[in-house]
Design a protein around this motif. Structure first.
Motif, PDB file in Angstrom:
ATOM      1  N   SER A   1       0.144  22.148 -41.807  1.00  0.00           N
ATOM      2  CA  SER A   1       0.332  20.785 -42.291  1.00  0.00           C
ATOM      3  C   SER A   1       1.608  20.742 -43.119  1.00  0.00           C
ATOM      4  CB  SER A   1      -0.863  20.320 -43.121  1.00  0.00           C
ATOM      5  OG  SER A   1      -1.035  21.140 -44.265  1.00  0.00           O
ATOM      6  N   ARG A   2       2.068  19.538 -43.390  1.00  0.00           N
ATOM      7  CA  ARG A   2       3.279  19.407 -44.202  1.00  0.00           C
ATOM      8  C   ARG A   2       3.165  18.174 -45.075  1.00  0.00           C
ATOM      9  NH1 ARG A   2       8.216  19.056 -40.278  1.00  0.00           N
ATOM     10  NH2 ARG A   2       9.382  18.745 -42.230  1.00  0.00           N
ATOM     11  N   ASP A   3       3.849  18.242 -46.202  1.00  0.00           N
ATOM     12  CA  ASP A   3       3.957  17.116 -47.132  1.00  0.00           C
ATOM     13  C   ASP A   3       5.441  16.889 -47.344  1.00  0.00           C
ATOM     14  OD1 ASP A   3       4.062  15.359 -49.280  1.00  0.00           O
ATOM     15  OD2 ASP A   3       2.313  16.232 -50.261  1.00  0.00           O
ATOM     16  N   ASN A   4       5.991  15.914 -46.653  1.00  0.00           N
ATOM     17  CA  ASN A   4       7.441  15.676 -46.743  1.00  0.00           C
ATOM     18  C   ASN A   4       7.860  15.187 -48.124  1.00  0.00           C
ATOM     19  OD1 ASN A   4       7.880  16.535 -44.128  1.00  0.00           O
ATOM     20  ND2 ASN A   4       7.895  14.472 -43.256  1.00  0.00           N
ATOM     21  N   ALA A   5       6.958  14.572 -48.851  1.00  0.00           N
ATOM     22  CA  ALA A   5       7.288  14.121 -50.208  1.00  0.00           C
ATOM     23  C   ALA A   5       7.444  15.306 -51.162  1.00  0.00           C
ATOM     24  CB  ALA A   5       6.214  13.175 -50.724  1.00  0.00           C
ATOM     25  N   LYS A   6       6.748  16.393 -50.851  1.00  0.00           N
ATOM     26  CA  LYS A   6       6.820  17.592 -51.689  1.00  0.00           C
ATOM     27  C   LYS A   6       7.687  18.680 -51.076  1.00  0.00           C
ATOM     28  CE  LYS A   6       2.276  16.942 -53.844  1.00  0.00           C
ATOM     29  NZ  LYS A   6       0.937  17.543 -54.101  1.00  0.00           N
ATOM     30  N   ASN A   7       8.292  18.402 -49.922  1.00  0.00           N
ATOM     31  CA  ASN A   7       9.127  19.401 -49.231  1.00  0.00           C
ATOM     32  C   ASN A   7       8.377  20.713 -49.030  1.00  0.00           C
ATOM     33  OD1 ASN A   7      11.179  17.539 -49.234  1.00  0.00           O
ATOM     34  ND2 ASN A   7      12.640  18.793 -50.359  1.00  0.00           N
ATOM     35  N   THR A   8       7.132  20.604 -48.601  1.00  0.00           N
ATOM     36  CA  THR A   8       6.295  21.788 -48.482  1.00  0.00           C
ATOM     37  C   THR A   8       5.527  21.778 -47.159  1.00  0.00           C
ATOM     38  OG1 THR A   8       6.037  21.886 -50.880  1.00  0.00           O
ATOM     39  CG2 THR A   8       4.475  23.147 -49.571  1.00  0.00           C
ATOM     40  N   VAL A   9       5.411  22.948 -46.566  1.00  0.00           N
ATOM     41  CA  VAL A   9       4.581  23.135 -45.387  1.00  0.00           C
ATOM     42  C   VAL A   9       3.513  24.171 -45.728  1.00  0.00           C
ATOM     43  CG1 VAL A   9       6.101  24.896 -44.399  1.00  0.00           C
ATOM     44  CG2 VAL A   9       4.581  23.595 -42.904  1.00  0.00           C
ATOM     45  N   TYR A  10       2.335  23.983 -45.156  1.00  0.00           N
ATOM     46  CA  TYR A  10       1.194  24.829 -45.466  1.00  0.00           C
ATOM     47  C   TYR A  10       0.646  25.473 -44.194  1.00  0.00           C
ATOM     48  CZ  TYR A  10       1.322  21.777 -49.561  1.00  0.00           C
ATOM     49  OH  TYR A  10       1.715  21.065 -50.668  1.00  0.00           O
ATOM     50  N   LEU A  11      -0.024  26.592 -44.403  1.00  0.00           N
ATOM     51  CA  LEU A  11      -0.785  27.208 -43.320  1.00  0.00           C
ATOM     52  C   LEU A  11      -2.142  27.625 -43.887  1.00  0.00           C
ATOM     53  CD1 LEU A  11      -0.649  28.053 -40.306  1.00  0.00           C
ATOM     54  CD2 LEU A  11      -0.089  30.365 -41.126  1.00  0.00           C
ATOM     55  N   GLN A  12      -3.163  26.854 -43.539  1.00  0.00           N
ATOM     56  CA  GLN A  12      -4.525  27.195 -43.952  1.00  0.00           C
ATOM     57  C   GLN A  12      -5.089  28.156 -42.924  1.00  0.00           C
ATOM     58  OE1 GLN A  12      -6.408  26.220 -46.732  1.00  0.00           O
ATOM     59  NE2 GLN A  12      -7.840  27.745 -45.951  1.00  0.00           N
ATOM     60  N   MET A  13      -5.506  29.321 -43.389  1.00  0.00           N
ATOM     61  CA  MET A  13      -5.999  30.368 -42.499  1.00  0.00           C
ATOM     62  C   MET A  13      -7.456  30.674 -42.841  1.00  0.00           C
ATOM     63  SD  MET A  13      -2.684  32.895 -42.415  1.00  0.00           S
ATOM     64  CE  MET A  13      -2.907  33.439 -44.103  1.00  0.00           C
ATOM     65  N   ASN A  14      -8.335  30.390 -41.902  1.00  0.00           N
ATOM     66  CA  ASN A  14      -9.759  30.645 -42.077  1.00  0.00           C
ATOM     67  C   ASN A  14     -10.236  31.700 -41.085  1.00  0.00           C
ATOM     68  OD1 ASN A  14      -9.819  28.547 -44.014  1.00  0.00           O
ATOM     69  ND2 ASN A  14     -10.269  27.011 -42.433  1.00  0.00           N
ATOM     70  N   SER A  15     -11.398  32.256 -41.359  1.00  0.00           N
ATOM     71  CA  SER A  15     -11.994  33.260 -40.463  1.00  0.00           C
ATOM     72  C   SER A  15     -10.993  34.346 -40.118  1.00  0.00           C
ATOM     73  CB  SER A  15     -12.516  32.584 -39.181  1.00  0.00           C
ATOM     74  OG  SER A  15     -13.471  31.593 -39.479  1.00  0.00           O
ATOM     75  N   LEU A  16     -10.352  34.855 -41.131  1.00  0.00           N
ATOM     76  CA  LEU A  16      -9.286  35.835 -40.909  1.00  0.00           C
ATOM     77  C   LEU A  16      -9.828  37.125 -40.315  1.00  0.00           C
ATOM     78  CD1 LEU A  16      -7.235  35.115 -44.113  1.00  0.00           C
ATOM     79  CD2 LEU A  16      -6.302  35.138 -41.790  1.00  0.00           C
ATOM     80  N   LYS A  17      -8.987  37.736 -39.484  1.00  0.00           N
ATOM     81  CA  LYS A  17      -9.319  38.977 -38.797  1.00  0.00           C
ATOM     82  C   LYS A  17      -8.293  40.042 -39.163  1.00  0.00           C
ATOM     83  CE  LYS A  17     -10.922  36.293 -34.795  1.00  0.00           C
ATOM     84  NZ  LYS A  17     -10.759  36.067 -33.331  1.00  0.00           N
ATOM     85  N   PRO A  18      -8.666  41.312 -39.057  1.00  0.00           N
ATOM     86  CA  PRO A  18      -7.679  42.366 -39.365  1.00  0.00           C
ATOM     87  C   PRO A  18      -6.393  42.241 -38.545  1.00  0.00           C
ATOM     88  CG  PRO A  18      -9.871  43.305 -39.266  1.00  0.00           C
ATOM     89  CD  PRO A  18     -10.002  41.864 -38.818  1.00  0.00           C
ATOM     90  N   GLU A  19      -6.498  41.745 -37.333  1.00  0.00           N
ATOM     91  CA  GLU A  19      -5.303  41.591 -36.499  1.00  0.00           C
ATOM     92  C   GLU A  19      -4.387  40.460 -36.959  1.00  0.00           C
ATOM     93  OE1 GLU A  19      -8.491  41.706 -35.474  1.00  0.00           O
ATOM     94  OE2 GLU A  19      -8.843  40.354 -33.768  1.00  0.00           O
TER      95      GLU A  19
END
Length: 121
Positions: free
Chosen positions: A71-89
């Motif tokens: 996702s991104r917030d152009n007002a905050k000049n920020t992009v996000y990556l929400q990572m769930n159910s993470l795996k060792p790979e």
């Protein structure tokens, strides 16, 4: 010119979650698609996800679909990556990049320094 700084990496157990952030400097953030890439030890950098200029279009590599959300917030000049159910790979250094709406790293002009994500089994 765009400068990118990632944060939010760390050590997490398998099944856990992390949220990466990438803060961009400059007034042209909204002019670029933003991508996330990762690189595991001994492997080439690989595409993870990309979001278009408006934030309404996203694309993911198959292995993270349904688990990661960009996702991104152009007002905050920020992009996000929400990572769930993470795996060792999923372990690797995660980079954000600014450029074209593409899964090819050669289409990106600006890169952050990376943030380490380690998923333990």
């Amino acid at each position: 010119q765009v400068q990118l700084v990632e944060s939010g990496g760390g050590l997490v157990q398998a099944g856990g979650s992390l949220r990466l952030s990438c803060a961009a400097s400059g007034r042209t953030f909204s002019s670029y698609a933003m991508g996330w890439f990762r690189q595991a030890p001994g492997k080439e950098r690989e595409f993870v996800a990309v979001i278009n200029l408006s934030g309404l279009g996203t694309y993911y590599t198959h292995s993270v679909k349904g688990r990661f959300t960009i996702s991104r917030d152009n007002a905050k000049n920020t992009v996000y990556l929400q990572m769930n159910s993470l795996k060792p790979e999923d372990t690797g250094v995660y980079y954000c990049a600014a450029g074209a709406n593409s899964d090819d790293p050669d289409d990106y002009a600006y890169w952050g320094q990376g943030t380490q994500v380690t998923v333990s089994s």
